[in-house]
Design an enzyme around this catalytic site. Sequence first.
Site, mmCIF file in Angstrom:
data_model
loop_
_atom_site.group_PDB
_atom_site.id
_atom_site.type_symbol
_atom_site.label_atom_id
_atom_site.label_comp_id
_atom_site.label_asym_id
_atom_site.label_seq_id
_atom_site.Cartn_x
_atom_site.Cartn_y
_atom_site.Cartn_z
ATOM 1 N N HIS A 24 0.832 -1.207 0.000
ATOM 2 C CA HIS A 24 0.000 0.000 0.000
ATOM 3 C C HIS A 24 0.867 1.259 0.000
ATOM 4 O O HIS A 24 0.684 2.153 -0.839
ATOM 5 C CB HIS A 24 -0.907 -0.023 1.230
ATOM 6 C CG HIS A 24 -1.861 1.131 1.301
ATOM 7 N ND1 HIS A 24 -3.186 1.011 0.973
ATOM 8 C CD2 HIS A 24 -1.680 2.422 1.667
ATOM 9 C CE1 HIS A 24 -3.783 2.181 1.117
ATOM 10 N NE2 HIS A 24 -2.882 3.050 1.555
ATOM 11 N N GLU A 25 1.798 1.326 0.937
ATOM 12 C CA GLU A 25 2.610 2.533 1.070
ATOM 13 C C GLU A 25 3.601 2.688 -0.085
ATOM 14 O O GLU A 25 3.804 3.799 -0.591
ATOM 15 C CB GLU A 25 3.354 2.522 2.418
ATOM 16 C CG GLU A 25 2.451 2.496 3.633
ATOM 17 C CD GLU A 25 1.506 3.688 3.702
ATOM 18 O OE1 GLU A 25 1.842 4.756 3.141
ATOM 19 O OE2 GLU A 25 0.435 3.558 4.306
ATOM 20 N N HIS A 28 1.950 4.179 -3.162
ATOM 21 C CA HIS A 28 1.809 5.639 -3.120
ATOM 22 C C HIS A 28 3.084 6.319 -3.621
ATOM 23 O O HIS A 28 3.046 7.217 -4.471
ATOM 24 C CB HIS A 28 1.536 6.107 -1.680
ATOM 25 C CG HIS A 28 0.146 5.864 -1.196
ATOM 26 N ND1 HIS A 28 -0.970 6.145 -1.946
ATOM 27 C CD2 HIS A 28 -0.303 5.397 0.001
ATOM 28 C CE1 HIS A 28 -2.050 5.850 -1.239
ATOM 29 N NE2 HIS A 28 -1.672 5.372 -0.068
#
Length: 229
Positions: A24-25, A28
């Site tokens: 997820h991170e 980004h």
Amino acid sequence: MESINSIQLVAVMVMPVLFAITAHEAAHGWIASRLGDQTARRLGRVTFNPLKHVDPVGTLLVPLATFFLAGVLFGWAKPVPIDWRNLRDPRRDMALVALAGPGANLIMALFWGLMVQLGLAIGASFAWLATPLLLMGAAGVLINVLLMVLNLFPLPPLDGGRVLTSLLPPHWAMRFARLEPYGLFLLLALLALGVLGGLLWPVMYGVIHLIPGGDAALMVVANLMQQTP
């Protein structure tokens, strides 16, 4: 499937949780770097090393506390730094950067769904391999769908809030963005009141049913809930 206790259940969930947060991170930061902002890349956040993304409180203490005290997995990772001024089209690109995290969780959910199917295909003949695949796969599907749906909730600082900020007219976007310092407290209040779960669970179940292996993952989780002391 043999009964497992809470400690064993946490052990099964460690890998899916770490992969879910890391993907997820990192997503980004990777999308931001593709759109012109290299801040996250320079800080080493475009990586699958979970240590770069773990927040000691939000990723470790809070999830463990909420899991053992309330049976709910809730937490957060260190936010990936994004400088919107470096993006080519800040309003559009901030929405794309925000969507990258939930998109990564959807991909991870699909991967873990395939692991569930693989565990079913292997069957009892290789239970020593099939059981871990089923347990981790089911946990991976549930955790990643939860992260995807939760983060798409339209409240800053969640990804859904950032997407909505990008879509609103500038005047309204500025007003809406002022909610960000209070977003976590609002989210916790909605969780405590049972409103958040009522909004998220139907969407989660709908998404899980669409994922290959999703129905089997729900059956594994339901079986664990019945067996775990």
